[in-house]
Design a protein around this motif. Structure first.
Motif, mmCIF file in Angstrom:
data_model
loop_
_atom_site.group_PDB
_atom_site.id
_atom_site.type_symbol
_atom_site.label_atom_id
_atom_site.label_comp_id
_atom_site.label_asym_id
_atom_site.label_seq_id
_atom_site.Cartn_x
_atom_site.Cartn_y
_atom_site.Cartn_z
ATOM 1 N N LEU A 1 75.865 101.994 30.720
ATOM 2 C CA LEU A 1 75.524 101.441 32.131
ATOM 3 C C LEU A 1 74.224 100.578 31.853
ATOM 4 O O LEU A 1 73.373 100.667 30.884
ATOM 5 C CB LEU A 1 74.919 102.783 32.856
ATOM 6 C CG LEU A 1 75.922 103.804 33.351
ATOM 7 C CD1 LEU A 1 75.425 105.137 33.816
ATOM 8 C CD2 LEU A 1 76.855 103.094 34.385
ATOM 9 N N GLY A 2 74.030 99.788 32.767
ATOM 10 C CA GLY A 2 73.063 98.697 32.645
ATOM 11 C C GLY A 2 71.994 98.575 33.730
ATOM 12 O O GLY A 2 71.839 99.558 34.504
ATOM 13 N N ASN A 3 71.167 97.544 33.441
ATOM 14 C CA ASN A 3 69.830 97.295 34.300
ATOM 15 C C ASN A 3 70.092 97.207 35.847
ATOM 16 O O ASN A 3 71.228 96.901 36.180
ATOM 17 C CB ASN A 3 69.268 96.086 33.930
ATOM 18 C CG ASN A 3 68.104 95.755 34.565
ATOM 19 O OD1 ASN A 3 68.308 95.111 35.853
ATOM 20 N ND2 ASN A 3 66.929 96.173 34.442
ATOM 21 N N GLU A 4 69.161 97.783 36.597
ATOM 22 C CA GLU A 4 69.507 98.204 38.124
ATOM 23 C C GLU A 4 69.767 96.741 38.678
ATOM 24 O O GLU A 4 70.765 96.702 39.751
ATOM 25 C CB GLU A 4 68.219 98.613 38.747
ATOM 26 C CG GLU A 4 67.986 100.184 38.629
ATOM 27 C CD GLU A 4 67.158 100.328 37.316
ATOM 28 O OE1 GLU A 4 66.665 101.509 37.033
ATOM 29 O OE2 GLU A 4 66.988 99.243 36.424
ATOM 30 N N GLY A 5 69.351 95.726 38.325
ATOM 31 C CA GLY A 5 69.457 94.512 38.938
ATOM 32 C C GLY A 5 70.449 93.387 38.262
ATOM 33 O O GLY A 5 71.345 92.682 38.742
ATOM 34 N N SER A 6 70.353 93.285 36.735
ATOM 35 C CA SER A 6 71.255 92.430 36.007
ATOM 36 C C SER A 6 72.426 93.116 35.388
ATOM 37 O O SER A 6 73.094 92.258 34.584
ATOM 38 C CB SER A 6 70.185 91.627 35.272
ATOM 39 O OG SER A 6 69.675 92.575 34.407
ATOM 40 N N GLY A 7 72.583 94.095 35.395
ATOM 41 C CA GLY A 7 73.674 94.827 34.660
ATOM 42 C C GLY A 7 73.371 94.790 33.180
ATOM 43 O O GLY A 7 72.336 95.008 32.856
ATOM 44 N N ILE A 8 74.517 94.777 32.417
ATOM 45 C CA ILE A 8 74.349 94.988 30.926
ATOM 46 C C ILE A 8 74.408 93.677 30.368
ATOM 47 O O ILE A 8 75.101 92.674 30.840
ATOM 48 C CB ILE A 8 75.722 95.661 30.370
ATOM 49 C CG1 ILE A 8 76.004 97.155 31.133
ATOM 50 C CG2 ILE A 8 75.783 95.753 29.087
ATOM 51 C CD1 ILE A 8 77.221 97.752 31.018
ATOM 52 N N ARG A 9 73.526 93.521 29.522
ATOM 53 C CA ARG A 9 73.268 92.181 28.811
ATOM 54 C C ARG A 9 74.540 91.848 27.860
ATOM 55 O O ARG A 9 75.331 92.765 27.413
ATOM 56 C CB ARG A 9 72.416 92.447 27.552
ATOM 57 C CG ARG A 9 70.794 92.409 28.271
ATOM 58 C CD ARG A 9 69.839 92.545 27.194
ATOM 59 N NE ARG A 9 69.938 94.022 26.709
ATOM 60 C CZ ARG A 9 69.502 94.392 25.432
ATOM 61 N NH1 ARG A 9 68.676 93.731 24.516
ATOM 62 N NH2 ARG A 9 69.626 95.749 24.822
ATOM 63 N N GLU A 10 74.807 90.400 27.824
ATOM 64 C CA GLU A 10 76.146 89.972 27.249
ATOM 65 C C GLU A 10 76.335 90.426 25.942
ATOM 66 O O GLU A 10 77.420 90.863 25.544
ATOM 67 C CB GLU A 10 76.065 88.311 27.212
ATOM 68 C CG GLU A 10 77.395 87.904 27.200
ATOM 69 C CD GLU A 10 78.446 88.175 28.116
ATOM 70 O OE1 GLU A 10 79.605 88.338 27.561
ATOM 71 O OE2 GLU A 10 78.273 88.399 29.174
ATOM 72 N N GLU A 11 75.315 90.354 24.974
ATOM 73 C CA GLU A 11 75.279 91.116 23.837
ATOM 74 C C GLU A 11 75.746 92.496 23.556
ATOM 75 O O GLU A 11 76.346 92.762 22.422
ATOM 76 C CB GLU A 11 74.263 90.661 22.823
ATOM 77 C CG GLU A 11 72.897 91.380 23.539
ATOM 78 C CD GLU A 11 72.202 90.354 24.464
ATOM 79 O OE1 GLU A 11 70.697 90.566 24.224
ATOM 80 O OE2 GLU A 11 72.805 89.665 25.228
ATOM 81 N N ILE A 12 75.417 93.255 24.656
ATOM 82 C CA ILE A 12 76.176 94.538 24.651
ATOM 83 C C ILE A 12 77.525 94.411 25.009
ATOM 84 O O ILE A 12 78.099 95.337 24.590
ATOM 85 C CB ILE A 12 74.944 95.413 25.453
ATOM 86 C CG1 ILE A 12 73.628 95.320 24.824
ATOM 87 C CG2 ILE A 12 75.558 96.783 25.888
ATOM 88 C CD1 ILE A 12 73.417 95.919 23.557
ATOM 89 N N LEU A 13 77.515 93.883 26.196
ATOM 90 C CA LEU A 13 78.913 93.893 26.701
ATOM 91 C C LEU A 13 80.048 93.639 25.650
ATOM 92 O O LEU A 13 81.174 93.728 25.485
ATOM 93 C CB LEU A 13 79.028 92.905 27.817
ATOM 94 C CG LEU A 13 78.579 93.420 29.159
ATOM 95 C CD1 LEU A 13 78.812 92.358 30.221
ATOM 96 C CD2 LEU A 13 79.584 94.606 29.587
ATOM 97 N N GLU A 14 79.490 92.504 24.780
ATOM 98 C CA GLU A 14 80.375 92.160 23.461
ATOM 99 C C GLU A 14 80.947 93.271 22.807
ATOM 100 O O GLU A 14 82.087 93.088 22.160
ATOM 101 C CB GLU A 14 79.727 91.006 22.632
ATOM 102 C CG GLU A 14 79.447 89.656 23.399
ATOM 103 C CD GLU A 14 78.600 88.814 22.503
ATOM 104 O OE1 GLU A 14 78.223 89.194 21.570
ATOM 105 O OE2 GLU A 14 78.609 87.519 22.853
ATOM 106 N N GLN A 15 80.234 94.299 22.599
ATOM 107 C CA GLN A 15 80.613 95.556 21.692
ATOM 108 C C GLN A 15 81.807 96.275 22.811
ATOM 109 O O GLN A 15 82.378 97.261 22.074
ATOM 110 C CB GLN A 15 79.483 96.340 21.624
ATOM 111 C CG GLN A 15 78.396 95.681 21.000
ATOM 112 C CD GLN A 15 78.664 95.438 19.559
ATOM 113 O OE1 GLN A 15 79.532 96.060 18.545
ATOM 114 N NE2 GLN A 15 78.298 94.411 18.846
ATOM 115 N N SER A 16 82.031 96.167 23.856
ATOM 116 C CA SER A 16 82.970 96.931 24.708
ATOM 117 C C SER A 16 84.491 96.676 24.501
ATOM 118 O O SER A 16 84.867 95.717 24.113
ATOM 119 C CB SER A 16 82.928 96.589 26.300
ATOM 120 O OG SER A 16 83.428 97.330 27.170
#
Length: 246
Positions: free
Chosen positions: A199-214
């Protein structure tokens, strides 16, 4: 203890309320001192210590007004404790039995963080990992929102997603991210074990570099003109969907 600077310097934090203090003692947390309002002492409110081996020299009875500025709750119970911080190092908390992990990317509101930790414990998760940029676990507002889970739930802090997530994937964990783009309805996805829910930041969500691990992105469908949910509400929905309570 209300200031992060001094919590970090002394390695201690404040616990408020009889239930949280009793839980901490039951869970073998180290309590350095219990501070009780004189009014509460006169009412016999220390009876819960009768079954616990706690040194009397570390119990301090003080005038009520001395504790009043320290409380976070609107209706305080008249008791505070100074507790030693437990280890929040990921490497220390990791073991091969973990199957359900929640990773938080920059959740910055202390109330949200505490509520999410409490919900994760209720949903059967083994570990919460707070990435860099999350609110301080030992902030009094976070502590209050956990309602005691700060002493019963494993929580790793200031973890680097670039290190933790590849490690977990290497250990067979399936990575699920809550994101709007390139995502599927969370209800269409079956539970997978072991897994990491991000789960990510309240306003901007999950950083792209973290999403790349998904491995898979999921979203919660919404009606009307609502664009997003509070992160702690979204956490509750997803934790109970993907979690497995043994």
């Amino acid at each position: 203890m209300k200031s992060k600077k001094y919590r970090d310097r002394f390695g201690e934090y404040l616990l408020e309320g009889f239930k949280s203090i009793e839980l901490a003692l039951t869970e073998q947390s180290t309590i350095d001192g219990i501070y009780l309002e004189k009014t509460q002492f006169d009412r016999g409110r220390l009876s819960f210590l009768d079954q616990i081996d706690f040194p009397e020299d570390n119990i301090f009875i003080v005038e009520d007004e001395l504790l009043q500025p320290l409380y976070e709750t609107e209706s305080p119970q008249g008791v505070l404790a100074v507790a030693k911080k437990p280890s929040t190092d990921f490497d220390f908390l990791w073991d091969d039995s973990l199957k359900q992990i929640l990773f938080l990317d920059r959740v910055q509101d202390p109330g949200n963080l505490g509520t999410i930790i409490r919900t994760a414990e209720a949903a059967g998760y083994d570990l919460v990992v707070c990435g860099m940029g999350c609110a301080d676990l030992f902030n009094p507002k976070t502590i209050r929102s956990t309602m005691g889970s700060v002493v019963t739930m494993k929580v790793a802090c200031e973890a680097k997603g670039d290190d933790v997530l590849p490690f977990l994937k290497g250990n067979g964990f399936y990575v699920i991210s809550a994101a709007l783009n390139n995502s599927v309805d969370y209800r269409s996805m079956e539970r997978k074990q072991p897994h990491v829910l991000i789960l990510g930041n309240e306003g901007s969500g999950i950083r792209e570099e973290i999403l790349e691990q998904s491995d898979k992105n999921v979203k919660i469908p919404m009606h009307g003109k609502v664009e997003s949910l509070n992160v702690s509400i979204a956490a509750g929905i997803l934790l109970y969907h993907f979690g497995e309570i043994s």
